[in-house]
Design a protein around this motif. Structure first.
Motif, PDB file in Angstrom:
ATOM      1  N   MET A 159      -6.138  28.133 -26.453  1.00  0.00           N
ATOM      2  CA  MET A 159      -4.780  28.052 -27.031  1.00  0.00           C
ATOM      3  C   MET A 159      -4.762  28.223 -28.514  1.00  0.00           C
ATOM      4  O   MET A 159      -3.883  28.839 -29.112  1.00  0.00           O
ATOM      5  CB  MET A 159      -4.077  26.829 -26.741  1.00  0.00           C
ATOM      6  N   GLU A 160      -5.693  27.469 -29.371  1.00  0.00           N
ATOM      7  CA  GLU A 160      -5.572  27.448 -30.662  1.00  0.00           C
ATOM      8  C   GLU A 160      -5.998  28.776 -31.128  1.00  0.00           C
ATOM      9  O   GLU A 160      -5.575  29.596 -32.104  1.00  0.00           O
ATOM     10  CB  GLU A 160      -6.788  26.652 -31.196  1.00  0.00           C
ATOM     11  N   GLU A 161      -6.960  29.705 -30.309  1.00  0.00           N
ATOM     12  CA  GLU A 161      -7.101  31.109 -30.787  1.00  0.00           C
ATOM     13  C   GLU A 161      -6.146  31.943 -30.466  1.00  0.00           C
ATOM     14  O   GLU A 161      -5.876  32.891 -31.150  1.00  0.00           O
ATOM     15  CB  GLU A 161      -8.570  31.398 -29.870  1.00  0.00           C
ATOM     16  N   MET A 162      -5.324  31.582 -29.564  1.00  0.00           N
ATOM     17  CA  MET A 162      -4.237  32.382 -29.291  1.00  0.00           C
ATOM     18  C   MET A 162      -2.859  32.017 -29.934  1.00  0.00           C
ATOM     19  O   MET A 162      -1.949  32.810 -29.813  1.00  0.00           O
ATOM     20  CB  MET A 162      -3.811  32.428 -27.806  1.00  0.00           C
ATOM     21  N   GLY A 163      -3.033  31.097 -31.127  1.00  0.00           N
ATOM     22  CA  GLY A 163      -1.923  30.711 -31.522  1.00  0.00           C
ATOM     23  C   GLY A 163      -0.837  29.996 -30.921  1.00  0.00           C
ATOM     24  O   GLY A 163       0.420  30.040 -31.302  1.00  0.00           O
ATOM     25  N   VAL A 164      -1.355  29.403 -29.932  1.00  0.00           N
ATOM     26  CA  VAL A 164      -0.398  28.860 -28.975  1.00  0.00           C
ATOM     27  C   VAL A 164      -0.062  27.280 -29.122  1.00  0.00           C
ATOM     28  O   VAL A 164      -1.435  26.763 -29.026  1.00  0.00           O
ATOM     29  CB  VAL A 164      -0.338  29.108 -27.475  1.00  0.00           C
ATOM     30  N   SER A 165       0.987  26.876 -29.596  1.00  0.00           N
ATOM     31  CA  SER A 165       0.775  25.061 -29.906  1.00  0.00           C
ATOM     32  C   SER A 165       1.163  24.347 -28.725  1.00  0.00           C
ATOM     33  O   SER A 165       1.984  25.039 -27.996  1.00  0.00           O
ATOM     34  CB  SER A 165       1.820  24.898 -31.179  1.00  0.00           C
ATOM     35  N   PRO A 166       0.612  23.071 -28.573  1.00  0.00           N
ATOM     36  CA  PRO A 166       0.968  22.250 -27.636  1.00  0.00           C
ATOM     37  C   PRO A 166       2.603  22.082 -27.443  1.00  0.00           C
ATOM     38  O   PRO A 166       2.855  21.962 -26.389  1.00  0.00           O
ATOM     39  CB  PRO A 166       0.330  20.886 -27.676  1.00  0.00           C
ATOM     40  N   GLU A 167       3.432  22.386 -28.571  1.00  0.00           N
ATOM     41  CA  GLU A 167       4.789  22.124 -28.345  1.00  0.00           C
ATOM     42  C   GLU A 167       5.315  23.377 -27.722  1.00  0.00           C
ATOM     43  O   GLU A 167       6.576  23.243 -27.330  1.00  0.00           O
ATOM     44  CB  GLU A 167       5.225  21.931 -30.002  1.00  0.00           C
ATOM     45  N   GLU A 168       4.797  24.376 -27.454  1.00  0.00           N
ATOM     46  CA  GLU A 168       5.264  25.478 -26.731  1.00  0.00           C
ATOM     47  C   GLU A 168       5.189  25.413 -25.384  1.00  0.00           C
ATOM     48  O   GLU A 168       5.737  26.039 -24.740  1.00  0.00           O
ATOM     49  CB  GLU A 168       4.562  26.978 -27.304  1.00  0.00           C
ATOM     50  N   LEU A 169       4.403  24.235 -24.867  1.00  0.00           N
ATOM     51  CA  LEU A 169       4.131  23.955 -23.421  1.00  0.00           C
ATOM     52  C   LEU A 169       5.137  22.844 -23.129  1.00  0.00           C
ATOM     53  O   LEU A 169       5.354  22.114 -23.878  1.00  0.00           O
ATOM     54  CB  LEU A 169       2.736  23.925 -23.167  1.00  0.00           C
ATOM     55  N   LYS A 170       5.120  22.705 -21.866  1.00  0.00           N
ATOM     56  CA  LYS A 170       5.843  21.566 -21.336  1.00  0.00           C
ATOM     57  C   LYS A 170       4.848  20.393 -20.667  1.00  0.00           C
ATOM     58  O   LYS A 170       5.350  19.562 -20.142  1.00  0.00           O
ATOM     59  CB  LYS A 170       6.671  22.096 -20.183  1.00  0.00           C
ATOM     60  N   LEU A 171       3.661  20.569 -21.060  1.00  0.00           N
ATOM     61  CA  LEU A 171       2.524  19.716 -20.459  1.00  0.00           C
ATOM     62  C   LEU A 171       3.008  18.150 -20.856  1.00  0.00           C
ATOM     63  O   LEU A 171       3.339  18.186 -22.176  1.00  0.00           O
ATOM     64  CB  LEU A 171       1.147  20.084 -20.847  1.00  0.00           C
ATOM     65  N   ARG A 172       2.731  17.560 -20.202  1.00  0.00           N
ATOM     66  CA  ARG A 172       3.061  15.993 -20.541  1.00  0.00           C
ATOM     67  C   ARG A 172       1.890  15.105 -20.012  1.00  0.00           C
ATOM     68  O   ARG A 172       1.746  14.118 -20.671  1.00  0.00           O
ATOM     69  CB  ARG A 172       4.541  15.106 -20.049  1.00  0.00           C
ATOM     70  N   CYS A 173       1.277  15.481 -18.900  1.00  0.00           N
ATOM     71  CA  CYS A 173       0.066  14.490 -18.631  1.00  0.00           C
ATOM     72  C   CYS A 173      -1.213  15.543 -18.063  1.00  0.00           C
ATOM     73  O   CYS A 173      -0.809  16.681 -17.440  1.00  0.00           O
ATOM     74  CB  CYS A 173       0.375  13.334 -17.885  1.00  0.00           C
ATOM     75  N   GLY A 174      -2.350  14.685 -17.892  1.00  0.00           N
ATOM     76  CA  GLY A 174      -3.565  15.595 -17.451  1.00  0.00           C
ATOM     77  C   GLY A 174      -4.334  14.714 -16.515  1.00  0.00           C
ATOM     78  O   GLY A 174      -4.285  13.391 -16.714  1.00  0.00           O
ATOM     79  N   ILE A 175      -4.613  15.040 -15.295  1.00  0.00           N
ATOM     80  CA  ILE A 175      -5.640  14.180 -14.482  1.00  0.00           C
ATOM     81  C   ILE A 175      -6.903  15.096 -14.330  1.00  0.00           C
ATOM     82  O   ILE A 175      -6.836  16.094 -13.928  1.00  0.00           O
ATOM     83  CB  ILE A 175      -4.882  14.138 -12.993  1.00  0.00           C
TER      84      ILE A 175
END
Length: 432
Positions: A192-208
């Protein structure tokens, strides 16, 4: 929040009654339907009627991965193949793979357990679950998938690999829950960092995340880089797959679903059952499996049964997060070393990426340990003196934690091979 509050919060006395009833039925079933268990019981003079209390569990013999391999492929099945609707197996990295089977009811129970686990981990029926566990013979992908469908959530069966496409789909589809190995979650964050995509652009809220041991510091790193809440899930194909245990939002131990599994922790050297709070090897007995029941299966995973109750209200046994395995535990100059101990130190000190390898070798009669770790981009372009200071700090902290001398080698970013599944952390050249 619960998926099946009746069983997840069953009063302890009622839970133990149910466990005993199901244990008796399982012992009887394997005695009459699985030649291996009948022989093992008869060798110690034990009959199904001898199991009259949960304390009698300790009378039963252990089952090991070697037992499964010796009965490869279907010798441990307790039903005819005409009743087996699904086959899975382990990767078989050491000899023959272990093969497990499921009846239609087993699949139904597995889906129920995974729905419980997903809710326990923070998912709801309104989520879009991005399932990057591997599909196929590995139980992770399909286990999560069936649980997500049982829950009523939307599931994206993307499996592992093609990480740039994964990031695009998470962004475009609005994925809210990520399921994969923790090492792959970090790789996704890196891409994501390489692609210039920030976490704020996603809707992810949790991970399992599961399928490999990971440290508390690695959790913090994943949560920081993906801006999510990360919980640990535990399972193994020999017992059912994912869905044996999972953390709740309290994150103070993994809840084992006690109406389906009995857990013990033993001294791996003596086989003695240990009291709550003491670290040892996790042993599991399945209580409801039809096709492939297991009695006192030695998982090789290192944990402890945690004392006390969880504020979430679930009543089953809780275990500490897995710190490593008795069979990937390295013994170096008489000292036990787990990769997760090294990982915790690396992430605590900072200045490095969470990608590392342990290289164990032998010089003459002396074992040596080298820890190769990637330096962060910002530090790599820094002055040599800064790198030397980081190497010194890491070496001192690792030697203090592990109790042995360690060589630390700082390597360029992105030079250690990435994994889409379980990360390969150790290269042991002593065996070559």
């Amino acid at each position: 929040m619960y998926w099946n509050q009746k069983y997840e919060c069953l009063p302890l006395e009622k839970l133990q009654e149910l466990q005993l009833e199901r244990l008796k039925a399982t012992v009887e079933r394997v005695f009459y339907n699985v030649p291996h268990y009948r022989r093992a019981f008869q060798e110690i003079g034990l009959e199904p009627g001898d199991i009259q209390s949960l304390e009698d569990l300790a009378k039963l013999p252990f089952t090991t991965k070697d037992d499964l391999r010796e009965n490869y492929p279907f010798g441990m099945f307790a039903v005819p193949m005409s009743e087996v609707v699904r086959l899975h197996s382990s990767s078989g990295t050491t000899g023959k793979p272990t093969v497990v089977g499921y009846t239609r009811r087993d699949i139904d129970v597995w889906a129920e357990l995974m729905a419980r686990a997903l809710v326990c981990g923070g998912a709801t029926r309104n989520d879009i679950i991005h399932n990057a566990y591997g599909y196929g013979l590995f139980t992770g992908g399909l286990g999560i998938h069936y649980g997500a469908e049982r829950l009523g959530a939307s599931v994206i069966p993307i499996s592992g690999g093609n990480t740039r496409r994964q990031v695009m789909i998470m962004k475009d589809f609005g994925s809210t829950v990520l399921t994969c190995t923790p090492s792959y979650a970090l790789h996704i964050a890196e891409v994501m960092e390489e692609m210039g995509v920030s976490p704020e652009e996603l809707k992810l809220r949790c991970g399992i995340f599961g399928a490999e041991p990971w440290s508390e510091n690695m959790r913090k790193e994943i949560e920081r880089r993906l801006k999510i809440s990360a919980v640990d899930i535990y399972g193994l194909s020999e017992v059912i797959g994912p869905g044996v245990a999972i953390e709740c939002q309290e994150k103070n131990g993994l809840h084992i679903f006690g109406d389906h599994f009995l857990a013990e922790v033993i001294d791996p050297a003596t086989g003695e059952v240990l009291p709550p709070g003491q670290m040892g090897e996790l042993v599991l007995t399945s209580l409801t499996k039809e096709a492939f029941p297991v009695i006192r299966y030695r998982t090789r995973d290192i944990t402890a049964i945690l004392p006390g109750e969880c504020p979430c209200g679930r009543t089953g046994v809780r275990i500490a997060r897995i710190t490593g395995r008795t069979d990937d535990m390295l013994i170096i100059r008489g000292v036990n070393v787990f990769p997760s101990q090294v990982e915790s130190v690396l992430l605590q000190i900072g200045g490095t990426e969470p990608h590392y390898q342990l290289i164990v070798d032998r010089e003459g009669s002396l074992d040596t340990l080298e820890v190769q770790v990637e330096v962060s981009e910002s530090l790599f372009s820094d002055k040599v003196r800064g790198l030397e200071e980081l190497e010194r700090r890491l070496r001192l902290e690792l030697e203090s934690t592990l109790g042995i001398s360690v060589k630390v080698t700082l390597v360029e970013p992105k030079t250690i091979a990435r994994s889409e599944g379980k990360a390969k952390r150790v290269i042991d050249r002593r065996k070559l």
